[in-house]
Design an enzyme around this catalytic site. Structure first.
Site, PDB file in Angstrom:
ATOM      1  CB  SER A 154      -0.948   0.004   1.202  1.00  0.00           C
ATOM      2  OG  SER A 154      -0.231  -0.142   2.400  1.00  0.00           O
ATOM      3  CG  HIS A 177      -3.924  -0.774  -2.077  1.00  0.00           C
ATOM      4  ND1 HIS A 177      -4.405   0.498  -2.248  1.00  0.00           N
ATOM      5  CD2 HIS A 177      -3.668  -0.897  -0.754  1.00  0.00           C
ATOM      6  CE1 HIS A 177      -4.416   1.132  -1.098  1.00  0.00           C
ATOM      7  NE2 HIS A 177      -3.968   0.301  -0.161  1.00  0.00           N
ATOM      8  CE  LYS A 217      -7.340  -0.032   0.863  1.00  0.00           C
ATOM      9  NZ  LYS A 217      -7.307   1.127   1.762  1.00  0.00           N
TER      10      LYS A 217
HETATM   11  N1  PMP Z   1      -5.062  -4.070   3.631  1.00  0.00           N
HETATM   12  C1  PMP Z   1      -4.352  -3.133   2.974  1.00  0.00           C
HETATM   13  C2  PMP Z   1      -3.142  -3.554   2.205  1.00  0.00           C
HETATM   14  C3  PMP Z   1      -4.753  -1.787   3.022  1.00  0.00           C
HETATM   15  O1  PMP Z   1      -4.052  -0.843   2.396  1.00  0.00           O
HETATM   16  C4  PMP Z   1      -5.915  -1.449   3.748  1.00  0.00           C
HETATM   17  C5  PMP Z   1      -6.441  -0.014   3.793  1.00  0.00           C
HETATM   18  N2  PMP Z   1      -5.588   0.916   4.306  1.00  0.00           N
HETATM   19  C6  PMP Z   1      -6.613  -2.455   4.402  1.00  0.00           C
HETATM   20  C7  PMP Z   1      -6.170  -3.754   4.327  1.00  0.00           C
HETATM   21  C8  PMP Z   1      -7.823  -2.147   5.211  1.00  0.00           C
HETATM   22  O2  PMP Z   1      -8.936  -1.982   4.394  1.00  0.00           O
HETATM   23  P1  PMP Z   1     -10.195  -1.149   4.913  1.00  0.00           P
HETATM   24  O3  PMP Z   1      -9.893   0.280   4.661  1.00  0.00           O
HETATM   25  O4  PMP Z   1     -11.312  -1.695   4.103  1.00  0.00           O
HETATM   26  O5  PMP Z   1     -10.326  -1.453   6.370  1.00  0.00           O
END
Ligand code: PMP
Length: 391
Positions: A180, A208, A239
């Site tokens: 991310s 992502h 996302k």
């Molecule tokens: N996994 C990854 C790699 C992320 O970047 C994120 C979001 N920051 C999440 C999980 C968490 O997802 P959510 O925003 O739906 O809680």
């Protein structure tokens, strides 16, 4: 009353060091341009990859669901909060991911924590990439299994970890599909091969990659043609899908086990019908409006090329996540503030989101950006980058 004065002291330290960042308040819906304060800004910091947060069909689906089902569910899933809409979404997700089953969680974060904390015990080991998302790290903190962190995408270190832990009942290797903060893609085919060699189970967090990589945005497993070889796929609905939530796609017995043991699923109320209905609409749109993903990748190539020509260091990114590497935290915060004055919102990412000394401006272009907006973004990066002697 005794107060938490030590927190105020810490905040003051951050202000003095120039690393304190206030919350940014949007006064408009999410989009390629947003209103922050009274100022319109080009939005380069959302995860709204496909622009679905404001798609008319998504809004309509939510409105109709509210009319038919109300605004809340009034219960956790396991007591009285599972509506037919939830099961319909899980059905669609499983079919989209080509797995036997899927289970929806309140967020991607709780999906990772729910799985990792529940499926392993003292006899097991979890082997995790050092740059995996915070929710994977927290899930690992909650499991009774042993943990072994391997160096980022280092297949040699991963193999050593697998060799060292052959006595464990289960070796679970967990990796982000797309990382991310850097935007690089995990070498999944090689990871899968090693796991097969050592009899390990694989879990991929595709937060992502969902809606971004693979046919119609089916994720990294689809991108690499690895169907049937990755036991656990986690995704987010927050996302590219444009709404809120997470899911786990895998076998039917994994789904049923999680229903009985994953604590965020058991102990927190289910998604409102509007959320579920618009997620369902998004999965449909991915398959009928493929131009959003095409535009996302065109925009990504254009923006990256512009930054590279200016001489910025954009790290190892292979996806729409494009970090502009700065290093110094205060300088990154200063750059973000200067860009904002020029009508570009691009947030600085500092410790603890990334390690110390690795501060950056992380940008994500979306399918909604016009070429003119991206050109203006690049122009302002050039202006501010030169002014701060970054390029
Ligand atoms: N996994 C990854 C790699 C992320 O970047 C994120 C979001 N920051 C999440 C999980 C968490 O997802 P959510 O925003 O739906 O809680």
């Amino acid at each position: 009353m005794r107060d938490l004065v030590h927190l105020a002291q810490e905040l003051e330290n951050w202000r003095n060091a120039g690393t304190y960042q206030s919350l940014t308040i949007l006064n408009s819906e999410q989009g390629s341009q947003v209103e922050i304060g009274n100022q319109p800004s080009i939005q380069l910091s959302s995860n709204n990859y496909l622009g679905l947060t404001s798609h008319p069909a998504m809004k309509q689906a939510a409105i109709e669901a509210i009319e038919e089902w109300g605004v809340g569910t009034g219960s956790v899933r396991t007591i009285a909060g599972t509506f037919s809409l939830h099961e319909q979404l899980e059905h669609e997700l499983a079919s989209f991911k080509q797995t036997e089953a899927a289970l929806v969680f309140q967020s991607g974060f709780t999906a990772n924590v729910g799985v990792l904390a529940s499926i392993l015990d003292e006899r097991d080991v979890v082997i995790s990439d050092e740059l995996n998302h915070a929710s994977i790290i927290d899930g690992i903190r909650l499991t009774k299994a042993a943990k072994r962190i391997y160096r980022h995408v280092d297949l040699g270190d991963l193999e050593r970890a697998l060799q060292e832990n052959q006595q464990a009942r289960i070796r679970l290797v967990v990796t982000d599909g797309v990382f991310s903060m850097d935007g690089d893609i995990a070498p999944l085919p090689e990871i899968v091969e090693q796991c097969e060699k050592y009899g390990a189970i694989i879990m991929v967090d595709d937060a992502h990659a969902s809606g971004v990589l693979g046919r119609q945005g089916r994720g990294t497993v689809d991108h690499f043609g690895l169907h049937g070889r990755v036991a656990i796929q986690v995704g987010t609905l927050s996302k590219a899908i444009g709404v809120l939530g997470g899911y786990v796609a895998g076998s039917q017995h994994l789904r049923e086990y999680l229903i009985h043991r994953a604590r965020p699923f058991l102990f927190s109320t289910s998604h409102p019908p509007s959320v579920t209905a618009s997620c369902l609409k998004a999965i449909q749109l991915l398959q009928t409006e493929e131009h959003h993903i095409e535009k996302l990748w065109e925009n990504t190539a254009f923006f990256k090329q512009g930054l590279l020509q200016l001489g910025f260091d954009i790290g190892v990114s292979k996806t729409p996540i494009t970090p502009i590497m700065i290093g110094n935290e205060a300088l990154a915060v200063q750059m973000s503030a200067r860009l904002f004055k020029e009508g570009v919102y691009a947030k600085a990412i500092v410790y603890p989101t990334v390690s110390r000394g690795n501060a950056r401006i992380r940008t994500i272009v979306t399918a909604q950006h016009s070429i003119e907006e991206l050109e203006k973004g690049i122009e302002m990066f050039a202006k501010v980058g030169k002014e701060l002697e970054i390029i």
